[in-house]
Design a protein around this motif. Structure first.
Motif, mmCIF file in Angstrom:
data_model
loop_
_atom_site.group_PDB
_atom_site.id
_atom_site.type_symbol
_atom_site.label_atom_id
_atom_site.label_comp_id
_atom_site.label_asym_id
_atom_site.label_seq_id
_atom_site.Cartn_x
_atom_site.Cartn_y
_atom_site.Cartn_z
ATOM 1 N N LEU A 1 5.510 -18.375 -12.902
ATOM 2 C CA LEU A 1 4.781 -19.511 -12.355
ATOM 3 C C LEU A 1 5.108 -19.654 -10.877
ATOM 4 N N LYS A 2 4.035 -19.584 -10.066
ATOM 5 C CA LYS A 2 4.195 -19.756 -8.640
ATOM 6 C C LYS A 2 3.325 -20.910 -8.188
ATOM 7 N N GLY A 3 3.922 -21.879 -7.487
ATOM 8 C CA GLY A 3 3.151 -23.026 -7.073
ATOM 9 C C GLY A 3 3.871 -23.825 -6.028
ATOM 10 N N VAL A 4 3.544 -25.129 -5.958
ATOM 11 C CA VAL A 4 4.139 -26.014 -4.984
ATOM 12 C C VAL A 4 4.336 -27.371 -5.655
ATOM 13 N N SER A 5 5.499 -27.982 -5.376
ATOM 14 C CA SER A 5 5.825 -29.293 -5.932
ATOM 15 C C SER A 5 5.696 -30.336 -4.854
ATOM 16 N N TYR B 1 7.062 -46.266 1.864
ATOM 17 C CA TYR B 1 7.442 -45.932 3.240
ATOM 18 C C TYR B 1 8.014 -44.523 3.359
ATOM 19 N N ASP B 2 8.112 -43.815 2.231
ATOM 20 C CA ASP B 2 8.624 -42.434 2.248
ATOM 21 C C ASP B 2 7.480 -41.469 2.530
ATOM 22 N N GLU B 3 7.786 -40.410 3.244
ATOM 23 C CA GLU B 3 6.789 -39.397 3.534
ATOM 24 C C GLU B 3 6.606 -38.478 2.321
ATOM 25 N N ILE B 4 5.449 -37.854 2.250
ATOM 26 C CA ILE B 4 5.144 -36.894 1.192
ATOM 27 C C ILE B 4 5.667 -35.532 1.630
ATOM 28 N N ARG B 5 6.513 -34.955 0.743
ATOM 29 C CA ARG B 5 7.082 -33.644 1.056
ATOM 30 C C ARG B 5 6.643 -32.643 -0.001
ATOM 31 N N THR B 6 6.645 -31.372 0.402
ATOM 32 C CA THR B 6 6.280 -30.300 -0.521
ATOM 33 C C THR B 6 7.397 -29.276 -0.551
ATOM 34 N N LEU B 7 7.453 -28.526 -1.657
ATOM 35 C CA LEU B 7 8.475 -27.493 -1.814
ATOM 36 C C LEU B 7 7.893 -26.363 -2.650
ATOM 37 N N PRO B 8 7.954 -25.123 -2.149
ATOM 38 C CA PRO B 8 7.465 -23.998 -2.942
ATOM 39 C C PRO B 8 8.241 -23.902 -4.249
ATOM 40 N N THR B 9 7.533 -23.518 -5.319
ATOM 41 C CA THR B 9 8.122 -23.454 -6.645
ATOM 42 C C THR B 9 7.884 -22.072 -7.228
ATOM 43 N N GLN B 10 8.953 -21.495 -7.783
ATOM 44 C CA GLN B 10 8.834 -20.193 -8.427
ATOM 45 C C GLN B 10 9.732 -20.218 -9.657
ATOM 46 N N LEU B 11 9.123 -20.180 -10.811
ATOM 47 C CA LEU B 11 9.864 -20.159 -12.069
ATOM 48 C C LEU B 11 9.220 -19.111 -12.956
ATOM 49 N N GLU B 12 9.983 -17.977 -13.096
ATOM 50 C CA GLU B 12 9.460 -16.828 -13.819
ATOM 51 C C GLU B 12 8.123 -16.413 -13.205
#
Length: 525
Positions: free
Chosen positions: A87-91, A74-85
């Motif tokens: 590595l650039k992406g989305v979680s 019942y939880d919605e899908i959420r996204t969060l930008p990711t930047q580690l050194e």
């Protein structure tokens, strides 16, 4: 709002492998790993992160999704930008639970994807999985799917039963229709059983394809009623549709070539029929001075028909659908190899057949002697010659044997120059040769089946130490009765010499017997 240091810990949590991680060789080929949940594609991992290969990343994400509690549906899908050194992406999160992270290196360069587009597609895929799992828990949806499945099964059973009945009815119709096709029966050749068998096979193939199509639709309908199996129904539908589309497209693309093949077939058939009609006219002509004799015209007609059809096949070959495929070429190479290996003796027989046919040494209906075989020539083919002997023995002589033996033709000469038959007796010198001549001619005159003109004649062929050899030559009225005429002639010779009191001492004797060697009186009557 998740603080940056918490986000870093989450990313580091993603980097922790399920088991002991191994270093990835620099020169190894990295295979993409697709994440599927409930038979549905979610995301694709293409790049390694540190020591984690795409496969390990996929397995880690799949484990985390499976470990989600029921409440996470019942939880919605959420996204969060990711930047580690670097590595650039989305979680991607389900509520506050991290599922997996995609980086820019996971994008497909061939498709020109962007990180934003991939993020929206993954969220849509995860929402579809979550919705399907919720729907699977619904009793209403399951009962509806079960009801539709039962109805679809009953309809399929009724359709299959109807197809079976229709197939039997169609076969019976074909049997009755084929029995009326008198065109398929020519002399001793009856093509109706073969045509009936072909029609039944084609009918069976047609109804089988219809039944298989109905079964595919039935399976697709049933699988689509349940959220868990719905993706399978789409796959089956797409595969069947693709197959049907390919077949239909191939058929439509082959129509021009098929029309050309049909046109070539019609032209070849017309040419073969015209040639056959022309050569058949020579077969009914009894004039020996014509361009083609009866046997030669018959063989030439067959050879011309085969050559015309071979020529038509060679022209039509490039237009036959599938002729450029490897399978078609392989079959052609195999047939060519088989013909090459097995045609040595066949070519020899064919060449011998040409020699026999076009040299005119023998013809059908003639009485001839070929080696040790004597009789009436009944048929001359490209491979062998058929001979009917006086004993009613049907002998097949290979043409290669025929041309290697001496052939004696008794029927070829005209009435003025008929082939003469002969028989020989040896008589002692104490009997006047004139009397022997008269007795032999008398025996010939008494024998039926000997022509009066030209008249029989006697030739003395040898003067031996003990006897003189006399040969009686004559022309039979019918050379095919050669054996019977000679048998009757020998009987007449024995009777004539016995009546005249002349003994036949063949082949020779040492001393003159005291009494004449004659048959008893009762045997002379």
């Amino acid at each position: 709002m998740i603080r940056p240091f918490i986000l870093a810990l989450l990313v580091l949590g993603i980097l922790s492998p399920i088991g002991g991680a191994q270093d990835i060789p620099a020169d190894s080929v990295i295979e993409p790993a697709e994440l599927k949940v409930w038979q549905r594609p979610v995301a694709t991992f293409r790049a390694p992160i540190a020591t984690l290969s795409p496969t390990i990343r996929r397995d880690t994400a799949l484990r985390r999704i499976r470990e989600l509690p029921e409440s996470a549906l019942y939880d919605e899908i959420r996204t969060l930008p990711t930047q580690l050194e670097s590595l650039k992406g989305v979680s991607f999160f389900s509520g506050d639970r991290l599922l997996f992270t995609l980086i820019e290196a996971d994008l497909d360069p061939a498709e020109g994807e962007t990180l934003e587009e991939v993020k929206k597609a993954v969220v849509r895929n995860l929402d579809e999985v979550r919705t399907a799992r919720l729907a699977q828990r619904s009793w209403a949806i399951n009962l509806k799917g079960a009801g539709i499945s039962v109805v679809a099964t009953l309809l399929l059973a009724a359709l299959l039963f109807g197809l079976q009945k229709l197939s039997r009815l169609t076969r019976r119709r074909f049997i009755r229709s084929t029995a009326k096709l008198s065109q398929l029966k020519q002399r001793d050749l009856d093509l109706r059983p073969a045509f009936l068998q072909l029609s039944r096979r084609l009918t069976a193939v047609f109804f089988t394809l219809v039944a298989l199509g109905a079964c595919c639709v039935w399976i697709t309908v049933i699988l689509s009623q349940f959220p868990y199996t719905a993706p399978w129904s789409h796959v089956i539908g797409e595969q069947v549709g693709k197959l049907a589309g390919d077949l239909l497209g191939g058929l439509l693309a082959s129509i021009p070539n098929l029309l050309i093949v049909v046109l070539i077939f019609m032209l070849t058939r017309g040419t073969a029929r015209i040639t056959e009609q022309i050569l058949r006219s020579f077969e009914t002509d009894t004039d020996d001075k014509q361009l083609f004799g009866k046997d030669t015209a018959k063989a030439t007609r067959r050879i011309a028909s085969v050559l015309i059809w071979i020529f038509g096949l060679v022209i039509a070959y490039p237009y036959i659908p599938g002729s450029d495929s490897d399978a078609f070429k392989g079959v052609g190479v195999l047939l060519g190899l088989m013909v090459s290996l097995g045609s040595t003796g066949l070519v020899n027989q064919l060449v011998s057949g040409f020699v026999v046919l076009y040299s005119g040494a023998v013809r059908t209906g003639e009485y001839a002697r070929v080696g040790d075989v004597e009789g009436v020539i009944t048929d001359i083919g490209l491979l062998s010659t058929k001979v009917l002997t006086p004993k009613n023995e049907f002998v097949t002589v290979p043409n290669a044997v025929l041309i290697s033996k001496d052939t004696l033709n008794y029927s070829r000469l005209t009435d003025a120059f008929r082939t003469e038959l002969s028989t020989t007796v040896t008589i002692g010198y104490d009997t006047p040769w004139r009397q022997v001549h008269e007795l032999l001619l008398l025996a010939a005159d008494r024998t039926p089946g000997i022509r009066e003109k030209p008249e029989p004649k006697v030739i003395q062929t040898e003067l031996s130490d003990f006897y003189a050899a006399y040969e009686l030559r004559f022309v039979p009225a019918d050379v095919t009765t050669k054996g019977a005429v000679l048998s009757k002639l020998h009987q007449s010779i024995q009777d004539a010499f016995a009546e005249a009191g002349v003994q036949i001492m063949s082949p020779n004797f040492v001393a003159q017997p005291e009494a004449l060697v004659l048959p008893p009186k009762d045997e002379q009557d």
